[in-house]
Design a protein around this motif. Sequence first.
Motif, PDB file in Angstrom:
ATOM      1  N   UNK A   1      22.458  51.477 -19.661  1.00  0.00           N
ATOM      2  CA  UNK A   1      22.709  49.927 -19.288  1.00  0.00           C
ATOM      3  C   UNK A   1      23.360  49.271 -20.459  1.00  0.00           C
ATOM      4  N   UNK A   2      24.347  48.317 -19.992  1.00  0.00           N
ATOM      5  CA  UNK A   2      24.883  47.587 -21.179  1.00  0.00           C
ATOM      6  C   UNK A   2      24.361  46.339 -21.286  1.00  0.00           C
ATOM      7  N   UNK A   3      24.731  45.405 -22.220  1.00  0.00           N
ATOM      8  CA  UNK A   3      24.380  44.174 -22.216  1.00  0.00           C
ATOM      9  C   UNK A   3      24.607  43.431 -21.131  1.00  0.00           C
ATOM     10  N   UNK A   4      25.692  43.514 -20.504  1.00  0.00           N
ATOM     11  CA  UNK A   4      26.139  42.659 -19.188  1.00  0.00           C
ATOM     12  C   UNK A   4      25.124  43.284 -17.834  1.00  0.00           C
ATOM     13  N   UNK A   5      24.528  44.292 -18.151  1.00  0.00           N
ATOM     14  CA  UNK A   5      23.638  44.671 -17.030  1.00  0.00           C
ATOM     15  C   UNK A   5      22.401  43.785 -17.128  1.00  0.00           C
ATOM     16  N   UNK A   6      22.102  43.943 -18.427  1.00  0.00           N
ATOM     17  CA  UNK A   6      20.851  43.037 -18.608  1.00  0.00           C
ATOM     18  C   UNK A   6      20.973  41.433 -18.284  1.00  0.00           C
ATOM     19  N   UNK A   7      22.226  40.898 -18.473  1.00  0.00           N
ATOM     20  CA  UNK A   7      22.595  39.547 -18.044  1.00  0.00           C
ATOM     21  C   UNK A   7      22.348  39.467 -16.550  1.00  0.00           C
ATOM     22  N   UNK A   8      23.096  40.443 -15.871  1.00  0.00           N
ATOM     23  CA  UNK A   8      23.116  40.441 -14.630  1.00  0.00           C
ATOM     24  C   UNK A   8      21.678  40.432 -13.904  1.00  0.00           C
ATOM     25  N   UNK A   9      20.596  41.220 -14.401  1.00  0.00           N
ATOM     26  CA  UNK A   9      19.399  41.236 -13.966  1.00  0.00           C
ATOM     27  C   UNK A   9      18.669  39.588 -14.318  1.00  0.00           C
ATOM     28  N   UNK A  10      18.815  39.084 -15.500  1.00  0.00           N
ATOM     29  CA  UNK A  10      18.208  37.771 -15.548  1.00  0.00           C
ATOM     30  C   UNK A  10      18.889  36.915 -14.800  1.00  0.00           C
ATOM     31  N   UNK A  11      20.219  36.818 -14.465  1.00  0.00           N
ATOM     32  CA  UNK A  11      20.670  35.855 -13.529  1.00  0.00           C
ATOM     33  C   UNK A  11      20.125  36.179 -11.954  1.00  0.00           C
ATOM     34  N   UNK A  12      19.960  37.295 -11.509  1.00  0.00           N
ATOM     35  CA  UNK A  12      19.293  37.603 -10.333  1.00  0.00           C
ATOM     36  C   UNK A  12      17.774  37.164 -10.505  1.00  0.00           C
ATOM     37  N   UNK A  13      17.213  37.293 -11.522  1.00  0.00           N
ATOM     38  CA  UNK A  13      15.764  36.712 -11.375  1.00  0.00           C
ATOM     39  C   UNK A  13      15.757  35.370 -11.520  1.00  0.00           C
ATOM     40  N   UNK A  14      16.767  34.740 -12.128  1.00  0.00           N
ATOM     41  CA  UNK A  14      16.743  33.172 -11.914  1.00  0.00           C
ATOM     42  C   UNK A  14      17.053  32.591 -10.758  1.00  0.00           C
ATOM     43  N   UNK A  15      18.027  33.275 -10.032  1.00  0.00           N
ATOM     44  CA  UNK A  15      18.422  32.597  -8.816  1.00  0.00           C
ATOM     45  C   UNK A  15      17.671  33.003  -7.624  1.00  0.00           C
ATOM     46  N   UNK A  16      17.097  34.376  -7.765  1.00  0.00           N
ATOM     47  CA  UNK A  16      16.518  34.777  -6.668  1.00  0.00           C
ATOM     48  C   UNK A  16      17.632  35.184  -5.361  1.00  0.00           C
ATOM     49  N   UNK A  17      18.829  35.248  -5.437  1.00  0.00           N
ATOM     50  CA  UNK A  17      19.829  35.281  -4.543  1.00  0.00           C
ATOM     51  C   UNK A  17      21.036  35.870  -5.091  1.00  0.00           C
ATOM     52  N   UNK A  18      21.640  36.995  -4.175  1.00  0.00           N
ATOM     53  CA  UNK A  18      22.858  37.744  -4.698  1.00  0.00           C
ATOM     54  C   UNK A  18      23.936  36.681  -4.520  1.00  0.00           C
ATOM     55  N   UNK A  19      23.929  35.706  -3.596  1.00  0.00           N
ATOM     56  CA  UNK A  19      24.935  34.897  -3.515  1.00  0.00           C
ATOM     57  C   UNK A  19      25.083  33.883  -4.705  1.00  0.00           C
ATOM     58  N   UNK A  20      23.990  33.291  -4.923  1.00  0.00           N
ATOM     59  CA  UNK A  20      24.125  32.101  -6.171  1.00  0.00           C
ATOM     60  C   UNK A  20      24.171  32.952  -7.381  1.00  0.00           C
ATOM     61  N   UNK A  21      23.827  34.237  -7.707  1.00  0.00           N
ATOM     62  CA  UNK A  21      23.803  35.118  -8.960  1.00  0.00           C
ATOM     63  C   UNK A  21      25.271  35.389  -9.056  1.00  0.00           C
ATOM     64  N   UNK A  22      26.074  35.871  -7.952  1.00  0.00           N
ATOM     65  CA  UNK A  22      27.180  36.081  -7.985  1.00  0.00           C
ATOM     66  C   UNK A  22      27.959  34.946  -8.582  1.00  0.00           C
TER      67      UNK A  22
END
Length: 307
Positions: A1-22
């Motif tokens: 995993x690279x740094x961008x992957x960890x950012x994706x996880x954090x944003x997914x955890x923040x919004x709890x939504x695929x659409x909002x995180x995307x």
Amino acid sequence: MNVKDFEYLVILGKYRSISKAAQELYISQPALSKFLQKTEFELGTPLFQRVGKTLIPTPAGEYCLEKAADILFLHQQAVTRCNDITHLSCGQIKLGLPMSRTNYVISQILPAFYKKYPGIRISIYEDATALLIKKLRAGELDLIYINFTDNIQYPDLLYNPISEEEMVLAVPQSYGLASFSHASSHSCFPVLPINAWKELPFIMLEQGQSTLSFVRDFFQKNEISPNIILSIRNLGQALYAVRQGLGVTITPSIPIFESEEPAAVSYFSLSNDRRSVHRRTAIVHRGAAYLSQAEKGLIEIMAAHPF
């Protein structure tokens, strides 16, 4: 995993939504869903439970989200230190402020800051104190400006004292209460006896604002049952309601009145006891955080222009 992957996880955890995180990440929903599926396959465990369109972190997901936030924080620290080592031609400071402070920071602090650090970008986030602290701990903010007391501090955070401010009563000038006030030896505002205003319509701040804690304690100590006619989240809007003659409110004596309509509002000290109506303010950051030269400079400028 690279740094961008960890950012994706954090944003997914923040919004709890695929659409909002995307939307936040500026990628397509299918791409983000594919990333999550791939990550869960590689880790051999689901990170989220799908409840309708809502993502609920599993125990493994909670752990990964916590560590992903830590990794992003360490990465940002490394980038910040490298920028300091080379030059201050670029960089960003994410500054959290209560809503009542923003105008003053923009008009008084930022001009002085940009003269010294023209290449640094300031991103201002406005929120209630409790949420600012939460975002600071999560690594979403670098610095926050808050009120503090000796008995309400957090051991994982470092406090840089900035100033001391008086809590004052804001009253529509049309109420004509100036004649009931008297000069104060400890304040630039005249003291208005509690009996002169305690039954007036009161505009109360909502939960999460540090001013609310002071107001509740003040009412309790003075055995006041306020006549609350309006509850509102934004202190600036509370003062706007005062200017419209709706009622009175208690506010920090920060210089937010300069661009308003000073003739519409009168400000009074709440007590002859200086200690009971003053609060301290500080710039706060995570204890483990490396402060860049620009961040240190911002703290110095704010200390030189207390508000």
